[in-house]
Design a protein around this motif. Sequence first.
Motif, mmCIF file in Angstrom:
data_model
loop_
_atom_site.group_PDB
_atom_site.id
_atom_site.type_symbol
_atom_site.label_atom_id
_atom_site.label_comp_id
_atom_site.label_asym_id
_atom_site.label_seq_id
_atom_site.Cartn_x
_atom_site.Cartn_y
_atom_site.Cartn_z
ATOM 1 N N MET A 183 0.821 -1.205 0.000
ATOM 2 C CA MET A 183 0.000 0.000 0.000
ATOM 3 C C MET A 183 0.856 1.256 0.000
ATOM 4 O O MET A 183 0.543 2.248 -0.665
ATOM 5 C CB MET A 183 -0.921 -0.013 1.230
ATOM 6 C CG MET A 183 -2.046 -1.036 1.148
ATOM 7 S SD MET A 183 -2.822 -1.339 2.755
ATOM 8 C CE MET A 183 -3.326 0.311 3.186
ATOM 9 N N ALA A 235 -2.367 0.297 -3.823
ATOM 10 C CA ALA A 235 -3.433 -0.695 -3.704
ATOM 11 C C ALA A 235 -4.708 -0.286 -4.422
ATOM 12 O O ALA A 235 -5.712 -0.953 -4.300
ATOM 13 C CB ALA A 235 -3.748 -0.961 -2.233
ATOM 14 N N GLU A 298 -8.028 -5.113 1.256
ATOM 15 C CA GLU A 298 -7.803 -4.226 0.118
ATOM 16 C C GLU A 298 -9.126 -3.704 -0.432
ATOM 17 O O GLU A 298 -9.223 -2.544 -0.850
ATOM 18 C CB GLU A 298 -7.022 -4.958 -0.970
ATOM 19 C CG GLU A 298 -5.568 -5.220 -0.595
ATOM 20 C CD GLU A 298 -4.728 -5.625 -1.790
ATOM 21 O OE1 GLU A 298 -4.940 -5.069 -2.887
ATOM 22 O OE2 GLU A 298 -3.856 -6.500 -1.627
#
Length: 394
Positions: A183, A235, A298
Amino acid sequence: MRDQSIQSLAKGPALPDRQANSDTVATLASRQRDGETPHEVRKAVLFKAARDAIYVGKIRGNLKNLLDTLIGHIPNDAPKPICPASAQFLGNKLGCKGRTLRDQIARLGKVGIVENLCLDNGRRYVERDRTGRIIDIAGIDLSPLYDQADELAYEAARKQDAYNDRLQLGRQVSRKRGIVRRMLGADQLPADLATIWAELPRRLGELGIEALKLVVDKVDRIIAAISPDRQINAARPADSGQQYITDQTNSDPCNRAIPAGKKGEPENRQPTKPPTCGLENVGLPQVLRAAPQDWQVEMDLHGQPSWHTFAGVASERAKRLGIDPTAWAIAQGAIGAPGAAVIVMLGDAQSVERGGKVRSVGGWVRRMAERAEGGTAHLNRTLFGLLNKETEPC
């Protein structure tokens, strides 16, 4: 008296405050049904109890050979589990001197595993009547080990459960650390989160369950604190320009709830043959429940879930898993990008790294993409299998 207890054990010992060890009870019960005699059941209990005693740390592993030899030389018709083998025989069998043998037997007696019932001069013997029935026996009595069999099995099961819990928590920490790194990309954590990140232990093998739970909680706090608008771009779901979202014309998905085709596609396009991929009655909430936890994390980063977001997350996952873009293109052409995303998710969820049976996710995805193209994918079976596995009682 002991034979009665053997038969009751074969039926299943009563443990009111804990679950019986299935490896001991169920196996012995099946052996009893197969015609195994009580003395064979008794020896099986003793062998299992010896392994459990070593596993839980009650005795050291170097005493296993001695215990196995003692158990193996208990006469079949002995009224109690007593080994009358002489010290010389045991020494020759184990390849050790008399003093070493005596010390090992003394250690077993000290921890309450055996009782030395030899004569004063250390002699062992078996006395039988005219019919061959044992009327007296002297030697090393393993009744204490037999009496502790249930307790040792319970302690061994608890230790194994604790080990499995630690292993699972450790994997969670590793996966979530990877999520944070992906991320953030090349950016740095904010100061408040960087302090928490720096305090995380790098080696997890020596941590207990409670300590691992704290680590999982800290990593979850880091993930929750990072939002898509704070330094996070790695992400984000893939858009239509990335390699896994192809420019070919998509066929109709088998689930009418899944968006079909591309924007700007002519409305009078000739419909293709309706595909049968098994997702006809599958909804996005079911797919997300079956997805691994890091997939769900996610997805949560992007707010309200949608098939488009799911397809984007799956396309990024496909790259990291090394899946051939051709396989994605085949699946997308057959059942749309969301359907291809479901195939990638199912392959990843069943991978060996996650405790499944799929050794090569890329190969599995290609096979399922080809089946989807041929209308024989049946993805719903795999999906519902994962959902049922999640709801199995512990």
